[in-house]
Design a protein around this motif. Sequence first.
Motif, PDB file in Angstrom:
ATOM      1  N   MET A   1     -26.468  36.691  -2.010  1.00 26.44           N
ATOM      2  CA  MET A   1     -25.730  35.757  -2.827  1.00 26.44           C
ATOM      3  C   MET A   1     -26.059  35.932  -4.289  1.00 26.44           C
ATOM      4  N   MET A   2     -27.002  36.676  -4.533  1.00 21.96           N
ATOM      5  CA  MET A   2     -27.383  36.802  -5.916  1.00 21.96           C
ATOM      6  C   MET A   2     -26.721  37.993  -6.539  1.00 21.96           C
ATOM      7  N   ASN A   3     -26.774  37.948  -7.778  1.00 17.42           N
ATOM      8  CA  ASN A   3     -26.189  39.047  -8.502  1.00 17.42           C
ATOM      9  C   ASN A   3     -27.321  39.913  -9.007  1.00 17.42           C
TER      10      ASN A   3
ATOM     11  N   HIS B   1     -27.902  41.183 -12.486  1.00  9.11           N
ATOM     12  CA  HIS B   1     -28.058  40.234 -13.586  1.00  9.11           C
ATOM     13  C   HIS B   1     -29.335  40.459 -14.357  1.00  9.11           C
TER      14      HIS B   1
ATOM     15  N   MET C   1     -38.080  25.291 -16.606  1.00  9.15           N
ATOM     16  CA  MET C   1     -38.121  26.403 -15.667  1.00  9.15           C
ATOM     17  C   MET C   1     -36.858  27.245 -15.782  1.00  9.15           C
ATOM     18  N   ILE C   2     -35.767  26.570 -15.872  1.00  6.12           N
ATOM     19  CA  ILE C   2     -34.514  27.303 -15.964  1.00  6.12           C
ATOM     20  C   ILE C   2     -34.459  28.121 -17.256  1.00  6.12           C
TER      21      ILE C   2
ATOM     22  N   ARG D   1     -36.586  31.144 -17.103  1.00  3.84           N
ATOM     23  CA  ARG D   1     -35.972  32.191 -16.300  1.00  3.84           C
ATOM     24  C   ARG D   1     -34.881  32.907 -17.076  1.00  3.84           C
ATOM     25  N   MET D   2     -34.108  32.114 -17.733  1.00  4.00           N
ATOM     26  CA  MET D   2     -33.006  32.711 -18.498  1.00  4.00           C
ATOM     27  C   MET D   2     -33.537  33.601 -19.604  1.00  4.00           C
TER      28      MET D   2
ATOM     29  N   THR E   1     -34.829  36.715 -18.403  1.00  8.20           N
ATOM     30  CA  THR E   1     -33.745  37.622 -18.054  1.00  8.20           C
ATOM     31  C   THR E   1     -33.199  38.319 -19.304  1.00  8.20           C
TER      32      THR E   1
ATOM     33  N   ARG F   1     -26.622  27.748 -21.355  1.00  4.89           N
ATOM     34  CA  ARG F   1     -26.202  28.908 -20.584  1.00  4.89           C
ATOM     35  C   ARG F   1     -26.820  30.181 -21.130  1.00  4.89           C
ATOM     36  N   MET F   2     -26.774  31.154 -20.296  1.00  2.83           N
ATOM     37  CA  MET F   2     -27.362  32.427 -20.688  1.00  2.83           C
ATOM     38  C   MET F   2     -26.769  32.963 -21.981  1.00  2.83           C
TER      39      MET F   2
END
Lengths: 695, 132
Positions: free
Chosen positions: A1-3, A6, A49-50, A53-54, A57, A140-141
């Motif tokens: 389900m993941m990309n 990314h 946390m989000i 992570r972003m 990335t 958002r990213m």
Amino acid sequence: MMNPSHGRGLGSGGGSSSGRNQGGGETVVEMFPSGLRVLVVDDDPTCLMILERMLRTCLYEVTKCNRAEIALSLLRKNKHGFDIVISDVHMPDMDGFKLLEHVGLEMDLPVIMMSADDSKSVVLKGVTHGAVDYLIKPVRMEALKNIWQHVVRKRRTEWNVPEHSGSIEDTGERQQQQHRGVSGAAVSGGEDGADDNSSSVNEGNNWRSSSRKRKDEEGEDQGDDKEEDASNLKKPRVVWSVELHQQFVAAVNQLGVEKAVPKKILELMNVPGLTRENVASHLQKYRIYLRRLGGVSQHQGNLNNSFMTGQDASFGPLSTLNGFDLQALAVTGQLPAQSLAQLQAAGLGRPAMVSKSGLPVSSIVDERSIFSFDNPKTRYGDGLGHHGQQHQPQQQMNLLHGIPTGMEPRQLAGLQQQIPMGNRMSIQQQIAAVRAGHSTQNSGMLMPLAGQQPLPRGPPPMIPSSQASIRQPMLSNRISERSGFSGRNSIPESSRVLPTSYTNLATQHSSSSMAYNNFQQELPVNSFPLPSAPGLSVPVPVRKVPSYQEEVNSSEAGFSNPSYEMLTNRQNDWDLRSIGIAFDAHQDAESVAFSNSEAYSSSSMSRNNTAIAATEHGRNQQQPPLLHHQVYADGGNSSVRVKSERVSADSAAMAFHGQYSNQEDLMSALLKQEGIAPVDTEFDFDAYSIDNIPV
Amino acid sequence: MQRQVALIKQSLFDQGYLDEQFMELEELQDDANPNFVEEVAALYFKDSARLINNIDQALERGSFDFNRLDSYMHQFKGSSTSIGASKVKTECTMFREYCRAGNAEGCLRTFQQLKKEHATLRKKLEHYFQAS
């Protein structure tokens, strides 16, 4: 389900651009903006946390912090351990804005505010407290991908204002590098690391410098060259001939525009003597040009400006448009002016108008029309023109401070409106306004300045199209500069100085006669090699411009006079460029061209400078460079004046925006003028010291 | 099984429990972070439980310090938004509206609703994560 893919992170953002950083051989640079050190502060663990992570990335280095106090102590302990701070607005232990202030004051790092609250008042608060950006949650990213631009932007600013920030000391080296980078950009075609189409065209340079500095590596041309000041200027310029450009375009198309990397392009082109930097800068311009064609508006224009200012002086907006250094070509004779005009016209979608002189007048004109956004009579006032106009102002502004301000034309318009002081408006103010790239804010500021500086000029012709006018001189300048580079004379220096001013002026407001006068004075300088400079040959193109000037220059002969008249007559349509050109026509920048305005210019300039300097000084303590104005103003010679103008403008600009890079630019300009070789990407100067111009 | 997972996810979106933000989170998940979304969700529920508790207590006290309540809720809303908890977010917004209006009754009511949504989402996500 993941990309899975990314994880690449940046995508089109910094990651890809990093590869294109100038060939300093700096791995850091190459990876820019990867490795950007981000400090995230948010009391919400989920968000933290989000975000982490972003950011990871995006290939940034992330440090999380859930309390503002801890964040501050972290920052204090490790002053240069972070590049940027992202902070939430609502935090239990400390208000996010307070943290913002602290960070700004103590560490002078860019801070991005963030909140689920998107009410205007809060966002405004963020702006007024100096946040470089405000993100609405959920973040958002995409929003995070480009935060590196703020770092670069800030760094550039800091570098330009040496005594400005704490980062100076450790960026002393950077400064040099930056200068180097900046001038290098201008000279060698731009060492903008960010080949990528990120908005920060010139910032790549800075980033490189800072990255280098950060990683404690020495760039190839970083460092102590700066002492020689415009050392970059001595680099031979690459003239992008039609053939060369076509080779370039072919290579780019082969690789794919979005994927084209200078290195590969260079390989494909296989042109001996062409460096990666040359290709890089050219690619940048080309991209901007393409974007511009694509219909993107101001931002691209800004980019163009950035390019222009940061890079080859000879690259005018038009050049960029066509992906050619048309002006340069024209100047250097590689490209007949007429061809240039035609090319430009073609590029602009306009009828090719060849100037009589055969010089790229049309380019100027085109530029003019593009720039004179509020000049309805612009010859090229077609859609493109208007479009261009929008661009131009921005470009102009960018030119001034090389920062893609993305100023909207309306902003400029706003500025103009706000700068009603026809006579009073000092160029600097205008420039400041323009530079500020902030509409109302700047305008407002300008106004006060105007009041403070009683310009003795007579009824200033309102030149709505001052921007356009300014452009022309700039173009002329460019050309001159090119010529200069071609080994002619010191013209480039003077040219350099002027473009900035002009740009500012033009963009800012056409209404100020002062501006015009100043421009006029400066224009000649720009367009021509200063009278004192040997080989006053440039004037020709300038002359031609008037013919294009919409109606501005009725005569081709007595430029000075007609120009003046025109100026007076046509305030609204005044095309600063034409004015400038008119002046340019006067070989003797100091005398003839300035004939009418001369008195004005010198006095006004001095005055302006002084006033502005004073004003700015008062306004902005951090701008010692303002003093330069005065220094320059006292010079008395045209070059000096020019400098003053510039400085003043910059100072003014700077005064207006304490936080804006304008100051830095101004500083750079000033410093440059003083031979300090400040980082002056924006001004399109190659660290030439005006003093070098024999007047 | 895969299909079931997909269906569960789809229904969560369709019913408005989750919004695009959740998808953003999923995109952050990769081989290096295979359980990222689940971890985030776990963290969210843990933290939001704490917040709910705080609000509960504040409401029970009956003092209705709207500023404080609004502040709590702002936080709650922030994290709910970050994971894409759409319905919960809506309730948060409403709650804040009532706070601003000084409407204690509305606050109480909304809060109950919010708790319900929160619990529902939790269950659904647990189910989803188990399935995937």
